[in-house]
Write a protein that holds these residues in place. Structure first.
Motif, PDB file in Angstrom:
ATOM      1  N   PRO A 162       0.854  -1.199   0.000  1.00 50.91           N
ATOM      2  CA  PRO A 162       0.000   0.000   0.000  1.00 50.91           C
ATOM      3  C   PRO A 162       0.887   1.246   0.000  1.00 50.91           C
ATOM      4  O   PRO A 162       2.071   1.185   0.333  1.00 50.91           O
ATOM      5  N   LEU A 163       0.306   2.382  -0.360  1.00 53.52           N
ATOM      6  CA  LEU A 163       1.054   3.639  -0.363  1.00 53.52           C
ATOM      7  C   LEU A 163       1.504   3.969   1.058  1.00 53.52           C
ATOM      8  O   LEU A 163       0.695   4.000   1.986  1.00 53.52           O
ATOM      9  N   PHE A 164       2.799   4.195   1.220  1.00 53.33           N
ATOM     10  CA  PHE A 164       3.350   4.531   2.538  1.00 53.33           C
ATOM     11  C   PHE A 164       3.638   6.026   2.562  1.00 53.33           C
ATOM     12  O   PHE A 164       4.409   6.528   1.741  1.00 53.33           O
ATOM     13  N   GLU A 165       2.994   6.748   3.480  1.00 49.82           N
ATOM     14  CA  GLU A 165       3.151   8.191   3.575  1.00 49.82           C
ATOM     15  C   GLU A 165       3.693   8.569   4.951  1.00 49.82           C
ATOM     16  O   GLU A 165       3.316   7.960   5.964  1.00 49.82           O
ATOM     17  N   VAL A 166       4.545   9.568   4.993  1.00 51.54           N
ATOM     18  CA  VAL A 166       5.111  10.017   6.257  1.00 51.54           C
ATOM     19  C   VAL A 166       5.367  11.517   6.183  1.00 51.54           C
ATOM     20  O   VAL A 166       5.795  12.037   5.145  1.00 51.54           O
ATOM     21  N   ASP A 167       5.054  12.211   7.263  1.00 51.69           N
ATOM     22  CA  ASP A 167       5.333  13.640   7.330  1.00 51.69           C
ATOM     23  C   ASP A 167       6.831  13.879   7.415  1.00 51.69           C
ATOM     24  O   ASP A 167       7.585  13.058   7.936  1.00 51.69           O
ATOM     25  N   LYS A 168       7.248  15.042   6.925  1.00 50.84           N
ATOM     26  CA  LYS A 168       8.667  15.358   6.894  1.00 50.84           C
ATOM     27  C   LYS A 168       9.262  15.428   8.297  1.00 50.84           C
ATOM     28  O   LYS A 168      10.440  15.155   8.500  1.00 50.84           O
ATOM     29  N   GLU A 169       8.450  15.780   9.279  1.00 56.81           N
ATOM     30  CA  GLU A 169       8.957  15.924  10.645  1.00 56.81           C
ATOM     31  C   GLU A 169       8.933  14.607  11.422  1.00 56.81           C
ATOM     32  O   GLU A 169       9.502  14.506  12.502  1.00 56.81           O
TER      33      GLU A 169
END
Length: 285
Positions: A162-169
């Motif tokens: 699945p699409l793995f998303e993470v905030d820059k911080e």
């Protein structure tokens, strides 16, 4: 197929082998080398390459074009070596926070993916980074009943997370990614392969999620880190009569974000990772 034998002044010998990927995969190459070397040694060879798969997977006219990923500029390939001892430590570190002990392929995949994501987001300006993980899965042993390992063909499935998303911080941890890695590989089971052998709606429903992800990669520029493990191919057991190989290697794949895992020549359970990344990302990696 092309073969090249090079004799060096010191008495060493190198054998180079290249086969069109339209005909076969890495497992087929390994089976071919095993049978060839056994013949050279005068041994009773394993059964010849099994041709049954062509009947189990007849052509269905479905094509996936990857040509847009070839010829990319500003990419570079580097080889990274993981000793058997360092892999044991890595597996222990990951297992302390995830509830299971990963395999060495899962552990190295997790570390490389995490490092590549961190390298990419240090050079990008967006507040959120996203990516897919792709692992090439050999389906011979996952079929019901299983096919022999010497079956000829491209008998693999590109399993995509699945699409793995993470905030820059957000600080990424290895434990955050290892379950994604394991679930992506395990997604390809006997039931999944059975659907791929089918026709009509069931087949299209199985392929549709993969097609949507490829669209995001090709048209929307979402990074996809593709892994292919050659660790269990047994290349270091290939003996033509002058001993086992000193070193077996692949070549750099000229496609961004592609990683090939090879067994290390040390024989201590270590791995080599041949990693191709954007040049700027590689500096950070």
């Amino acid at each position: 197929m092309a073969l090249q034998v090079t004799e060096f002044g010191c008495g060493g010998i190198a054998i180079g082998l290249c086969i069109s990927h339209k005909v076969c995969d890495g497992t087929t190459i390994a089976s071919f080398l095993k049978a060839w070397s056994q013949k050279a040694m005068g041994e009773a060879s394993s059964s010849p390459l099994n041709m049954e798969a062509s009947f189990l997977f007849p052509h269905k006219g479905i094509e996936i074009d990857i040509n847009d990923r070839l010829g990319e500029k500003n990419i570079t390939t580097k080889r990274f070596l993981f000793s058997g001892n360092s892999l044991c430590k890595l597996k222990e570190e990951i297992s302390r926070g995830c509830g299971f002990k990963p395999t060495r392929v899962e552990a190295v995949t997790t570390l490389i993916w995490k490092s590549a994501l961190e390298a990419a987001r240090t050079t990008e300006l967006s507040d959120k980074s996203s990516s897919f993980l792709l692992h090439v899965v050999n389906i011979r042993g996952r079929m019901q009943p299983p096919l022999p390992e010497n079956s000829l063909g491209n008998l693999f499935v590109p399993s995509i997370s699945p699409l793995f998303e993470v905030d820059k911080e957000t600080k990424m941890e290895l434990q955050d990614l290892v379950e994604v890695v394991r679930n992506t590989i395990k997604m390809v089971d006997g039931n999944y392969v059975r659907k791929l052998q089918g026709d009509g709606q069931e087949l299209m429903e199985t392929l549709e999620p993969m097609s949507q992800k490829f669209y995001l990669v090709a048209k929307k520029g979402v990074p996809c880190y593709g892994f292919s493990s050659w660790v269990r191919f047994g290349f270091y057991e290939t003996n033509f009569g002058w001993g086992k190989p000193t070193w077996v290697c692949t070549i750099g794949v000229p496609i961004k974000n592609v990683i090939i895992l090879m067994p290390a020549c040390s024989g201590d359970g270590g791995l080599e990772a041949w990693i191709t990344l954007n040049e700027l990302h590689m500096c950070q990696f």
